[in-house]
Design a protein around this motif. Structure first.
Motif, mmCIF file in Angstrom:
data_model
loop_
_atom_site.group_PDB
_atom_site.id
_atom_site.type_symbol
_atom_site.label_atom_id
_atom_site.label_comp_id
_atom_site.label_asym_id
_atom_site.label_seq_id
_atom_site.Cartn_x
_atom_site.Cartn_y
_atom_site.Cartn_z
ATOM 1 N N TYR A 186 -3.789 6.263 -3.713
ATOM 2 C CA TYR A 186 -4.186 4.700 -4.165
ATOM 3 C C TYR A 186 -3.358 4.034 -4.599
ATOM 4 O O TYR A 186 -3.379 4.893 -5.761
ATOM 5 C CB TYR A 186 -5.807 4.780 -4.227
ATOM 6 C CG TYR A 186 -6.356 5.271 -3.022
ATOM 7 C CD1 TYR A 186 -6.803 6.227 -2.684
ATOM 8 C CD2 TYR A 186 -6.661 3.630 -1.712
ATOM 9 C CE1 TYR A 186 -7.587 6.475 -1.519
ATOM 10 C CE2 TYR A 186 -7.780 4.370 -1.122
ATOM 11 C CZ TYR A 186 -7.406 6.137 -0.682
ATOM 12 O OH TYR A 186 -8.674 6.583 0.665
ATOM 13 N N TYR A 187 -3.130 2.587 -4.866
ATOM 14 C CA TYR A 187 -2.818 2.072 -6.645
ATOM 15 C C TYR A 187 -3.914 2.316 -7.348
ATOM 16 O O TYR A 187 -4.552 1.792 -6.733
ATOM 17 C CB TYR A 187 -2.155 1.103 -6.133
ATOM 18 C CG TYR A 187 -0.960 1.313 -5.494
ATOM 19 C CD1 TYR A 187 0.335 1.551 -5.919
ATOM 20 C CD2 TYR A 187 -0.293 0.039 -4.437
ATOM 21 C CE1 TYR A 187 1.684 2.400 -5.214
ATOM 22 C CE2 TYR A 187 1.373 0.361 -3.665
ATOM 23 C CZ TYR A 187 1.881 1.420 -4.496
ATOM 24 O OH TYR A 187 2.823 1.578 -3.598
ATOM 25 N N GLY A 198 -0.451 4.961 -8.572
ATOM 26 C CA GLY A 198 -0.623 6.483 -8.158
ATOM 27 C C GLY A 198 -1.701 7.634 -7.890
ATOM 28 O O GLY A 198 -1.746 8.270 -9.066
ATOM 29 N N ALA A 199 -2.264 6.679 -8.222
ATOM 30 C CA ALA A 199 -3.216 8.052 -7.847
ATOM 31 C C ALA A 199 -3.576 8.529 -6.984
ATOM 32 O O ALA A 199 -4.146 7.682 -5.839
ATOM 33 C CB ALA A 199 -4.610 7.622 -8.734
ATOM 34 N N SER A 200 -3.708 9.730 -6.719
ATOM 35 C CA SER A 200 -4.346 10.807 -5.354
ATOM 36 C C SER A 200 -5.223 11.620 -5.635
ATOM 37 O O SER A 200 -5.504 12.069 -6.555
ATOM 38 C CB SER A 200 -3.400 11.183 -4.698
ATOM 39 O OG SER A 200 -2.234 12.061 -5.733
ATOM 40 N N ALA A 201 -6.091 11.740 -4.340
ATOM 41 C CA ALA A 201 -7.258 12.567 -5.185
ATOM 42 C C ALA A 201 -6.731 14.227 -4.485
ATOM 43 O O ALA A 201 -7.805 15.233 -4.261
ATOM 44 C CB ALA A 201 -8.206 12.223 -3.555
ATOM 45 N N ILE A 251 -12.995 6.716 -0.315
ATOM 46 C CA ILE A 251 -12.868 6.103 -1.224
ATOM 47 C C ILE A 251 -12.687 4.614 0.453
ATOM 48 O O ILE A 251 -11.883 4.690 1.559
ATOM 49 C CB ILE A 251 -11.555 5.748 -1.618
ATOM 50 C CG1 ILE A 251 -10.926 6.431 -2.989
ATOM 51 C CG2 ILE A 251 -10.672 4.171 -1.927
ATOM 52 C CD1 ILE A 251 -12.105 6.566 -4.191
ATOM 53 N N ASP A 252 -14.102 4.035 -0.373
ATOM 54 C CA ASP A 252 -14.221 2.371 1.191
ATOM 55 C C ASP A 252 -13.580 1.476 0.583
ATOM 56 O O ASP A 252 -14.332 0.239 -0.553
ATOM 57 C CB ASP A 252 -15.254 2.815 1.021
ATOM 58 C CG ASP A 252 -15.759 1.652 2.469
ATOM 59 O OD1 ASP A 252 -14.710 0.847 2.702
ATOM 60 O OD2 ASP A 252 -16.774 1.909 3.005
ATOM 61 N N LEU A 284 1.078 -1.130 -0.149
ATOM 62 C CA LEU A 284 -0.194 -0.230 -0.283
ATOM 63 C C LEU A 284 1.308 1.452 0.405
ATOM 64 O O LEU A 284 2.396 1.096 0.761
ATOM 65 C CB LEU A 284 -0.696 0.101 1.242
ATOM 66 C CG LEU A 284 -1.545 -0.941 1.655
ATOM 67 C CD1 LEU A 284 -3.196 -1.056 2.669
ATOM 68 C CD2 LEU A 284 -2.828 -1.016 0.417
ATOM 69 N N PRO A 285 0.178 2.404 -0.642
ATOM 70 C CA PRO A 285 1.123 3.668 -0.218
ATOM 71 C C PRO A 285 1.175 3.855 0.799
ATOM 72 O O PRO A 285 0.530 3.804 1.759
ATOM 73 C CB PRO A 285 0.044 4.547 -1.745
ATOM 74 C CG PRO A 285 -0.583 3.287 -2.327
ATOM 75 C CD PRO A 285 -1.036 2.388 -1.169
#
Length: 195
Positions: free
Chosen positions: A96-97, A187-190, A151-152, A89-90
């Motif tokens: 989130y990956y 590597g996506a992030s909010a 994100i759940d 996990l990041p």
């Protein structure tokens, strides 16, 4: 699990360096000296990173055995692929990956189903979820905190609060097939950036 971590750009200088479009939030881990990466097309690799440096805001890499501009230019548009443990996990809990986000159900805050994440597009300014609607159409949802409120992973869902017109029938921003970059990355992030 294999994840795309970068795409090789144009050659830089005459000694074999290349620019890279980073597609990971952890370039120091995935793209550091000594890393050996698979490639797409596979016939080009694997490539071992000899050195890396930042120049004018761009990451430059040099690979073992690539010593001149012609050899570097021959690598252009090659995808670099890292082997990643699927349970890894990041470090940042708000990142989130891509493989964690794929196939999540997208719902409004009141539980109304919007669709399912089928693709994540990494743009320079932000990441986008490509969401397939129940009718087969697609809608692009910017992955920013103001819109994606939760994100759940246990419930396998992403809760969104879209602005007016983003997903309303007849007014949605519909993505035609093939408009988003289909390559997966880690590597996506909010916070609006995948690199």
């Amino acid at each position: 699990m294999q994840l795309v971590v970068a795409r090789i750009g144009r050659a830089h200088g005459i000694k074999g360096e290349v620019t890279v479009e980073v597609r990971t939030d952890e370039p120091e881990l995935r793209l550091g000296p000594g890393a050996v990466l698979a490639t797409e097309p596979a016939s080009v690799g694997p490539l071992a990173i000899e050195s890396g440096r930042v120049h004018s805001g761009r990451l430059l890499l040099r690979f073992e055995g690539v010593r001149d501009r012609n050899a570097a230019e021959a690598l252009r548009n090659t995808l670099l692929i890292a082997e990643v443990d699927p349970d890894e996990l990041p470090e940042d809990p708000d990142e989130y990956y891509d493989h964690q986000l794929m196939d999540l159900d997208v719902v409004l805050a009141d539980g109304t189903a919007v669709g399912r994440i089928t693709e994540i597009s990494h743009l320079p300014s932000q990441d986008l979820f490509i969401v397939e609607r129940p009718d087969g159409s697609e809608v692009m949802i910017p992955f920013v905190e103001e819109i994606v409120t939760e994100i759940d992973l246990e419930e396998q869902r992403a809760v969104i609060t879209p602005p007016p017109g983003l997903i309303d029938d007849g007014q949605a921003e519909i993505a035609s097939p093939g408009t988003a970059d289909g390559a997966s990355a880690d590597g996506a992030s909010a916070d609006g950036g995948g690199d």
